[in-house]
Design a protein around this motif. Structure first.
Motif, PDB file in Angstrom:
ATOM      1  N   ASP A 114       0.808  -1.228   0.000  1.00 18.05           N
ATOM      2  CA  ASP A 114       0.000   0.000   0.000  1.00 18.05           C
ATOM      3  C   ASP A 114       0.844   1.283   0.000  1.00 18.05           C
ATOM      4  OD1 ASP A 114      -2.073  -1.789   0.248  1.00 18.05           O
ATOM      5  OD2 ASP A 114      -2.833  -1.038   2.157  1.00 18.05           O
ATOM      6  N   CYS A 153      -4.044  -6.476  -2.266  1.00 17.61           N
ATOM      7  CA  CYS A 153      -2.795  -7.059  -1.731  1.00 17.61           C
ATOM      8  C   CYS A 153      -2.456  -8.469  -2.210  1.00 17.61           C
ATOM      9  CB  CYS A 153      -2.864  -7.032  -0.217  1.00 17.61           C
ATOM     10  SG  CYS A 153      -3.413  -5.455   0.479  1.00 17.61           S
ATOM     11  N   GLN A 184       0.377  -2.405  -4.752  1.00 14.31           N
ATOM     12  CA  GLN A 184      -0.512  -1.553  -5.535  1.00 14.31           C
ATOM     13  C   GLN A 184      -0.413  -0.150  -4.990  1.00 14.31           C
ATOM     14  OE1 GLN A 184      -2.495  -3.473  -2.625  1.00 14.31           O
ATOM     15  NE2 GLN A 184      -2.461  -1.260  -2.354  1.00 14.31           N
ATOM     16  N   LYS A 229      -7.667   1.342  -1.825  1.00 13.35           N
ATOM     17  CA  LYS A 229      -7.174   1.084  -3.192  1.00 13.35           C
ATOM     18  C   LYS A 229      -8.295   0.559  -4.083  1.00 13.35           C
ATOM     19  CE  LYS A 229      -5.833  -2.544  -0.274  1.00 13.35           C
ATOM     20  NZ  LYS A 229      -5.200  -2.601   1.049  1.00 13.35           N
TER      21      LYS A 229
HETATM   22 CA    CA Z   1      -1.613  -3.880  -0.453  1.00  6.74          CA
END
Ligand code: CA
Length: 505
Positions: free
Chosen positions: A33, A72, A334, A346
């Motif tokens: 992240d 993730c 990501q 996300k």
């Molecule tokens: Ca992640």
């Protein structure tokens, strides 16, 4: 004749040896992240990241790096297999990665590499292809985390997770068989929610007032899925658990595992924040702005330790004679929202989460300060590393090597990328969608409970605020992008999308 044969044989032996000894080592730092908006190599106005920036300064910065499913575990599965989620089967975080499928580190092993994954893996299974595994149990914890080995044997550690993972990584490098090349994944937990900084970094950004992103107060007009999510700083972000205001230190899992010395320092800092919060009596927009500031302060303080530890790892590599024969990569699983559209988290195919930081150093092979503009994907990472190690990627991998982009032999490896996100409705109520991104345009199709198309001109509208799908001016473009999308869905064997598009024709 015999002499010629002997010469040929000796050349074969020499070349063979050369190939053996010249295989590059690979250190792949994969964080969780970590937004490009928070990295100064990408022009961040929020924080300085000198450790991470070193990789870009001494190597290449990828300006157009993306993921195929912005979440993730699925992103890590795409990395390991070089295949889209619908092929590797790991579409959503709750699933377990199916280890009965090939992963590219097995190809490295077959070529004589020793391989290791240390730190966060979070696949809820341990894939083949790694000689050594020392990973966090599940999501793991920031303080005094539990690690497991290949046999899932737990082992509790004391200290801060980012420091421990770095120490385990250099320990493994110390103990490795130095006659063989190595592939080491350093999987960091930072900067995942709930953003618990290292003790020495508490308050690191308290003097800073962060600017609001221009689309912080997004009204989501003409964007049904964006309007229907559950990931705003305003409504979704929690004062106690996320921002540590009056946290219940005895009940919350991340705090009750701290030892008394850690807790004393941590509590002193956040008790001060809670008191100031109580005194301010914030409501409405003032409260929202306060939450945004606290979110960024905690997130960036957590990233500060990450950056310091990347610097430590580079120092180790450079001071142990590994600098010139080691490829070092920095990437996140990501991207992440730092308040854009009013969000954290996300998932969406919008730029902030579709993108992911990616930089690569390989002295003598990549010119320092290189900037790569070609669009690359996380399914390309494996094929690229194999290619750079002189190994032919397995034909079934869907990604492709972008090594030609760093050697300057090509400017692009694709003119459009394909994306598909699945996880719905929990935890953030982002409707499933797939889409296509070219250099200038993005076409997104939300499906399931929603049935909506979106089109953005990324040059005219980089913040993706104006959905152009109803604008007749773009009808012809939409038709051609839609055809290109169908072609890519078919090429990547995403049958669900192929069928859905065909049924609508
Ligand atoms: Ca992640």
């Amino acid at each position: 004749m015999i002499r010629i044969l002997a010469l040929v044989l000796s050349l074969v032996v020499v070349c063979g040896l050369h190939a053996q000894t010249s295989k590059p080592n690979i250190v792949f730092i994969l964080t969780d992240d970590h937004a490009y908006q928070a990295i100064s190599a990408y022009g961040s106005q929020l924080a300085q990241t000198p450790g991470i920036d070193r990789i870009a300064r001494e190597g290449a910065l990828f300006r157009n790096s993306f993921v195929t499913n912005s979440i993730c575990g699925p992103s890590r599965a795409c990395f390991l297999t070089g295949k889209y989620s619908h092929i590797n089967g790991y579409k959503v975080n709750e699933k377990t990665f199916n280890i009965n499928q090939p992963v590219f580190p097995e190809q490295l092993q077959q070529a004589g590499y020793q391989t290791a994954w240390i730190g966060k893996m979070h696949l809820d299974s341990i894939p083949h292809g790694f000689d050594y595994v020392r990973v966090l149990y599940s999501q793991g914890h920031y303080y005094n985390p539990v690690f497991i080995d290949k046999q899932y044997q737990p082992e509790k550690q004391s200290g801060y997770v980012t420091d421990i993972i770095t120490r385990f990584s250099t320990d493994w490098l110390d103990q490795r068989d130095s006659s063989k090349p190595f592939f080491l994944v350093v999987g960091q937990k930072a900067t995942h929610r709930e953003w618990l900084p290292a003790l020495e970094d508490l308050g690191a950004y308290d003097d800073k007032e962060f600017p609001l992103p221009p689309n912080f107060f997004d009204n989501y007009i003409h964007r049904a899925a964006a309007a229907d999510q559950d990931m705003t700083i305003d409504k979704t972000m929690r004062l106690a658990e996320d921002l540590k205001v009056h946290v219940n230190y005895d009940k919350a899992n991340d705090y009750n595992r701290m030892d008394s010395a850690q807790r004393r320092i941590f509590k002193a800092y956040y008790d001060g924040i809670s008191e100031a919060f109580d005194d301010a009596h914030l409501t409405g927009e003032a409260l929202l702005k306060w939450k945004y500031q606290r979110y960024l302060k905690d997130y960036l303080s957590t990233a500060k330790s990450l950056d310091r530890n990347v610097g430590r790892l580079l120092d180790y590599i450079d001071s142990h004679g590994l600098r010139n024969n080691t490829i070092v990569v920095y990437a996140s699983d990501q991207g992440f929202y730092m308040g854009e559209h009013g969000w954290f988290d996300k998932r969406f195919m919008y730029e902030e989460s579709l993108r992911t930081p990616f930089m690569m150093r390989y002295p003598g092979h990549i010119k320092p300060g290189s900037q790569v503009d070609g669009m690359v994907l996380n399914i390309d990472w494996g094929p690229t590393l194999l290619d750079m190690a002189g190994i032919k990627p397995a034909a079934a991998m869907q990604g492709q090597s972008f090594a030609p982009l760093v050697t300057g032999h090509a400017k692009d490896i694709r003119d459009a990328l394909y994306y598909h996100y699945y996880e719905f409705p929990q935890p953030h109520h982002v409707h499933p969608h797939f889409g296509l991104r070219t250099k200038q345009y993005k076409l997104i199709r939300f499906y399931g409970q929603l049935n909506s198309w979106e089109l953005y001109d990324l040059q005219a509208d980089p913040q993706e605020m104006k959905n152009l799908i109803q604008d007749k001016k773009y009808a012809k473009l939409v038709k051609s992008l839609r055809a290109q999308l169908a072609t890519l869905a078919a090429r990547y064997q995403d049958q669900e999308v192929v069928n859905l598009l065909a049924a609508e024709k």
